[in-house]
Design a protein around this motif. Structure first.
Motif, short mmCIF file in Angstrom:
data_model
loop_
_atom_site.label_atom_id
_atom_site.label_comp_id
_atom_site.label_asym_id
_atom_site.label_seq_id
_atom_site.Cartn_x
_atom_site.Cartn_y
_atom_site.Cartn_z
N THR A 1 48.20 38.30 35.12
CA THR A 1 49.47 37.80 35.67
C THR A 1 49.29 37.27 37.09
O THR A 1 49.84 36.23 37.46
CB THR A 1 50.52 38.92 35.66
OG1 THR A 1 50.68 39.41 34.32
CG2 THR A 1 51.87 38.41 36.15
N LEU A 2 48.48 37.97 37.90
CA LEU A 2 48.22 37.50 39.25
C LEU A 2 47.46 36.18 39.24
O LEU A 2 47.76 35.26 40.02
CB LEU A 2 47.42 38.56 40.02
CG LEU A 2 48.17 39.82 40.44
CD1 LEU A 2 47.23 40.79 41.14
CD2 LEU A 2 49.35 39.49 41.35
N GLN A 3 46.49 36.08 38.37
CA GLN A 3 45.72 34.84 38.28
C GLN A 3 46.61 33.68 37.83
O GLN A 3 46.50 32.56 38.34
CB GLN A 3 44.55 35.01 37.32
CG GLN A 3 43.49 35.98 37.82
CD GLN A 3 42.45 36.31 36.77
OE1 GLN A 3 42.51 35.80 35.63
NE2 GLN A 3 41.50 37.17 37.12
N GLN A 4 47.51 33.95 36.89
CA GLN A 4 48.43 32.91 36.43
C GLN A 4 49.37 32.49 37.57
O GLN A 4 49.64 31.28 37.74
CB GLN A 4 49.26 33.43 35.26
CG GLN A 4 50.25 32.41 34.70
CD GLN A 4 50.99 32.95 33.49
OE1 GLN A 4 50.50 33.84 32.81
NE2 GLN A 4 52.17 32.41 33.24
N ALA A 5 49.84 33.45 38.35
CA ALA A 5 50.71 33.12 39.48
C ALA A 5 49.97 32.28 40.50
O ALA A 5 50.52 31.32 41.06
CB ALA A 5 51.24 34.40 40.11
N GLU A 6 48.71 32.60 40.76
CA GLU A 6 47.92 31.84 41.72
C GLU A 6 47.68 30.42 41.23
O GLU A 6 47.68 29.47 42.03
CB GLU A 6 46.59 32.55 41.99
CG GLU A 6 46.75 33.84 42.79
CD GLU A 6 45.44 34.60 42.96
OE1 GLU A 6 45.32 35.36 43.92
OE2 GLU A 6 44.54 34.42 42.10
N SER B 1 45.54 31.15 46.80
CA SER B 1 45.20 32.53 46.49
C SER B 1 46.20 33.48 47.13
O SER B 1 46.63 33.29 48.27
CB SER B 1 43.79 32.87 46.98
OG SER B 1 42.83 32.05 46.32
N LEU B 2 46.57 34.50 46.37
CA LEU B 2 47.43 35.55 46.89
C LEU B 2 46.63 36.71 47.46
O LEU B 2 47.07 37.37 48.40
CB LEU B 2 48.37 36.05 45.79
CG LEU B 2 49.40 35.04 45.26
CD1 LEU B 2 50.13 35.62 44.06
CD2 LEU B 2 50.39 34.67 46.36
N ALA C 1 45.56 41.07 50.84
CA ALA C 1 46.61 40.05 50.79
C ALA C 1 46.34 38.94 51.79
O ALA C 1 45.99 39.20 52.95
CB ALA C 1 47.97 40.69 51.07
N THR C 2 46.48 37.72 51.35
CA THR C 2 46.30 36.56 52.23
C THR C 2 47.56 36.38 53.08
O THR C 2 48.63 36.93 52.77
CB THR C 2 46.05 35.30 51.41
OG1 THR C 2 47.22 35.05 50.59
CG2 THR C 2 44.83 35.47 50.51
#
Length: 383
Positions: free
Chosen positions: A103-108, A114-115, A125-126
């Motif tokens: 899910t994180l990769q999809q959001a990025e 990058s998040l 966290a960026t």
């Protein structure tokens, strides 16, 4: 920097400035960074570009979805930011760790940046993620408010209720019902307006009021009228009056009394005329008023006896005035007015139920008071 080949022409429209001449990834990058696609064009202008060939339209639609994040992706992002690890976020959301990572990769991919930075199995966290997190927290706070509001509306604990009623209802029965209704619904705003019966029907028909309360029948388009509560029509007098020792009165008993009546344009005024006409007794009105409360005040001041119904006498002190019904019994029907072609809200249904409970309580109190009156009258007669 976005490179543009000004010599390339669109194969569909032969326009060298068409965005079709660019690779999709280049257009997405340009949109995200706010770059200009064509010299002099702002990034927003791509929505209404001069060239809208079929291929460009498909490409444009795909670009519109680049920046969109689903609620699920935002929820996963928020949990990771709050808890610090994918493992803790997965446990809180009751999903697997790979699902959180995907899910994180999809959001990025959707966002284009990058998040988190992966450092030795840890997520850092960026700056972009930190900025986005504050907005995400506010968004979920607003969503919680919406969900609570929806739950309150579904349970009848929030919203507004507009009631229109004649003064007899507004001064006596409705205050008790409104107080009981609002006690368990502090967020509900109730508006109670007193007006004539015709205005009540008009307000309900025009959806300016959710409910209306009148006496006697009323014909108006757009509303439905149903029976609510029947009370006795009779004579209100001081407790010390000679007729107070009787159980009932007849029009002949009042022939030589100063009578206080409601206006003959009102239902109770018309009813008084009919009751005396049926008994072949002339109705001699000494004072004419427009509200029951005014009539009771005049009786209390010694101005005469008033012809009212049980609803109009409900608010008067029991130790001060008494009401003796006519014989034979004459009933006055209180009626509920509702919009004819409108579904009732949860609040409306709940208020009607509350009012029904108040009416039942009032009937029980009236029966008890009548029993006391009968016993007192019998005792006075025997003595």
């Amino acid at each position: 920097m976005v490179k543009w080949n000004s010599q390339r022409e669109c194969r569909d429209c032969r326009d060298r400035w068409c965005a079709h001449g660019m690779e999709p990834s280049t257009i997405r990058l340009a949109l995200r960074r706010g770059r200009q696609i064509r010299p002099g064009w702002p990034s927003e202008a791509i929505v209404a570009a001069r060239c809208m060939c079929s291929k460009y339209q498909k490409l444009h639609q795909s670009c519109l979805g680049v920046m969109m994040l689903s609620v699920r992706e935002l929820e996963v992002f928020r949990r990771v930011m709050e808890l610090g690890t994918v493992t803790a976020a997965a446990e809180a959301l009751h999903i697997s760790q790979p699902a959180v990572s995907r899910t994180l990769q999809q959001a990025e991919r959707r966002l284009g940046f990058s998040l988190f930075l992966r450092r030795r199995k840890r997520l850092l966290a960026t700056p972009e993620a930190q900025s986005l997190f504050s907005e995400t927290v506010r968004a979920f706070a607003a969503l919680d408010v919406v969900q609570k509001r929806a739950a309150d509306l579904g349970a009848g604990r929030a919203g507004g209720l507009n009631i229109a009623a004649i003064s007899a209802f507004a001064n006596a029965l409705l205050p008790k019902a409104v107080a009981t209704f609002c006690k368990s619904r502090p967020d509900v705003v109730v508006t109670l307006q007193s007006m004539s019966a015709l205005q009540v029907a008009t307000h309900v028909a025009n959806h300016q009021a959710d409910l209306g309360f009148v006496i006697d029948s009323i014909a108006a388009p757009g509303v439905s009228v149903s029976d609510l509560w029947a009370t006795d029509f009779g004579c209100v007098m001081p407790r010390t009056h000679p007729l107070a020792s009787t159980l009932h009165v007849v029009p002949a008993d009042l022939e030589h009394e100063r009578l206080i009546c409601l206006s003959r344009q009102l239902p109770l005024g018309i009813l008084a005329v009919r009751v005396f006409a049926d008994a072949d007794v002339p109705l001699k009105t000494a004072i004419e008023v427009s509200q029951s409360t005014v009539a009771c005040a005049l009786v209390r001041a010694g101005a005469g006896l008033a012809l009212l119904d049980g609803l109009g006498t409900m608010g008067m002190p029991a130790a001060d005035l008494v009401m003796r019904p006519f014989h034979p019994s004459v009933k006055v029907m209180g009626r509920l007015v509702r919009p004819r072609h409108l579904l009732q809200s949860r609040l409306t249904r709940d208020f009607i139920d509350t009012l029904s409970d108040v009416i039942k309580t009032q009937d029980s109190c009236a029966d008890t008071a009548e029993s006391v009156t009968i016993s007192r009258a019998v005792s006075e007669k025997n003595s």
